[in-house]
Scaffold this active site. Structure first.
Site, short mmCIF file in Angstrom:
data_model
loop_
_atom_site.label_atom_id
_atom_site.label_comp_id
_atom_site.label_asym_id
_atom_site.label_seq_id
_atom_site.Cartn_x
_atom_site.Cartn_y
_atom_site.Cartn_z
N HIS A 2 -1.61 -7.69 3.31
CA HIS A 2 -1.29 -8.35 2.44
C HIS A 2 -2.51 -9.56 2.15
O HIS A 2 -2.91 -9.88 1.03
CB HIS A 2 -0.15 -9.31 2.91
CG HIS A 2 1.22 -8.71 3.08
ND1 HIS A 2 1.97 -8.63 4.21
CD2 HIS A 2 1.91 -7.85 1.91
CE1 HIS A 2 3.11 -7.59 3.74
NE2 HIS A 2 2.97 -7.45 2.46
N ARG A 47 -0.76 0.76 -1.88
CA ARG A 47 -1.19 1.70 -0.85
C ARG A 47 -1.31 2.93 -1.13
O ARG A 47 -2.28 3.74 -0.50
CB ARG A 47 -0.37 1.44 0.51
CG ARG A 47 -0.56 -0.08 1.08
CD ARG A 47 0.66 -0.48 2.08
NE ARG A 47 1.84 -0.57 1.19
CZ ARG A 47 3.20 -0.90 1.76
NH1 ARG A 47 3.05 -1.33 3.16
NH2 ARG A 47 3.95 -1.16 0.93
N LYS A 52 17.48 -8.17 0.24
CA LYS A 52 16.72 -7.21 1.22
C LYS A 52 17.21 -7.87 2.59
O LYS A 52 16.93 -9.06 2.81
CB LYS A 52 15.36 -7.50 0.99
CG LYS A 52 14.61 -6.13 0.36
CD LYS A 52 13.21 -6.20 0.36
CE LYS A 52 12.51 -5.12 0.17
NZ LYS A 52 11.19 -5.27 0.28
N SER A 111 5.13 -4.11 6.91
CA SER A 111 5.81 -4.91 7.55
C SER A 111 6.52 -4.11 8.48
O SER A 111 6.79 -4.55 9.77
CB SER A 111 6.67 -5.91 6.71
OG SER A 111 5.62 -6.55 5.85
P1 ADP Z 1 8.06 -6.49 -1.54
O1 ADP Z 1 9.65 -6.82 -0.82
O2 ADP Z 1 8.22 -7.52 -2.85
O3 ADP Z 1 7.65 -5.33 -2.08
P2 ADP Z 1 6.18 -6.84 0.17
O4 ADP Z 1 5.82 -7.91 1.29
O5 ADP Z 1 6.72 -5.81 1.08
O6 ADP Z 1 7.17 -7.46 -0.79
O7 ADP Z 1 4.75 -6.67 -0.35
C1 ADP Z 1 4.14 -7.44 -1.13
C2 ADP Z 1 3.07 -6.65 -1.90
O8 ADP Z 1 2.32 -6.28 -0.99
C3 ADP Z 1 3.71 -5.24 -2.66
O9 ADP Z 1 2.82 -5.23 -3.76
C4 ADP Z 1 3.06 -4.28 -1.48
O10 ADP Z 1 3.10 -2.93 -2.21
C5 ADP Z 1 1.70 -4.99 -1.02
N1 ADP Z 1 1.53 -4.43 0.24
C6 ADP Z 1 2.22 -4.53 1.40
N2 ADP Z 1 1.46 -3.99 2.34
C7 ADP Z 1 0.19 -3.82 2.00
C8 ADP Z 1 -1.06 -3.31 2.82
N3 ADP Z 1 -0.92 -2.94 3.99
N4 ADP Z 1 -2.04 -3.14 1.51
C9 ADP Z 1 -1.98 -3.63 0.44
N5 ADP Z 1 -1.04 -3.84 -0.17
C10 ADP Z 1 0.13 -4.08 0.71
#
Ligand code: ADP
Length: 156
Positions: free
Chosen positions: A17, A90, A41, A128
């Site tokens: 992130h 990703r 969620k 995550s």
């Molecule tokens: P959501 O619940 O809105 O999907 P997340 O916290 O899971 O929120 O992810 C937020 C954003 O960050 C999303 O666009 C997700 O694809 C991206 N993301 C999550 N992990 C990674 C990573 N390792 N590298 C790049 N982008 C990521």
């Protein structure tokens, strides 16, 4: 000033992130990370915990701010005076998820523009969920998450 909002659950925030937020700072003056208070969620950490971990992680990075919201991301974006939303990609699964997310968002606000940044090879395997599994089975997560997350898991 060019501002972009980066919404997410950040449950917990990972270096993946962070990489996306830092990359966006090359094209925007300010990145506002928005921690979603999404009851639908089932979150591992409370909204406050997720917010605190992000806040601690970005304290040392000028140009990144953190907020949390109970409302809609599009309304928040309007409030901070931007129509840009940042998301990370990703893999194909993210791509199709993001397509649907964008469709829904456009129904709420036609002005929104999405900026997508591709994860690097180094971080594209991090989620995550994976971090949570690793931490719970005693694996070393220190290179994959900011210190604030590592400490929080140690306290559990
Ligand atoms: P959501 O619940 O809105 O999907 P997340 O916290 O899971 O929120 O992810 C937020 C954003 O960050 C999303 O666009 C997700 O694809 C991206 N993301 C999550 N992990 C990674 C990573 N390792 N590298 C790049 N982008 C990521």
């Amino acid at each position: 000033m060019r501002v972009i909002v980066y919404p997410g659950s950040f449950d917990p925030i990972t270096n993946g992130h962070l990489e996306i937020a830092k990359e966006a700072l090359k094209s925007f003056d300010k990145v506002v990370m928005l921690v979603a208070d999404n009851d639908a969620k089932k979150a591992r950490f409370t909204t406050e915990e997720r917010f605190e971990m992000v806040k601690e992680a970005v304290e040392v990075i000028p140009g990144i701010e953190v907020y949390m919201t109970h409302g809609l991301t599009v309304d928040f974006a309007k409030k901070v005076g931007t129509h840009y939303l940042l998301r990370g990609i990703r893999d194909d699964a993210d791509m199709s998820y993001e397509n649907r997310y964008a469709e829904l968002t456009y129904q709420l606000d036609k002005e929104i523009e999405f900026i997508y940044i591709k994860a690097s090879e180094k971080f594209k395997g991090i989620s995550s969920t994976k971090i949570d599994e690793m931490a719970k089975s005693g694996k070393d997560i220190s290179k994959l998450v900011p210190k604030s997350v590592e400490i929080r898991y140690k306290k559990r």
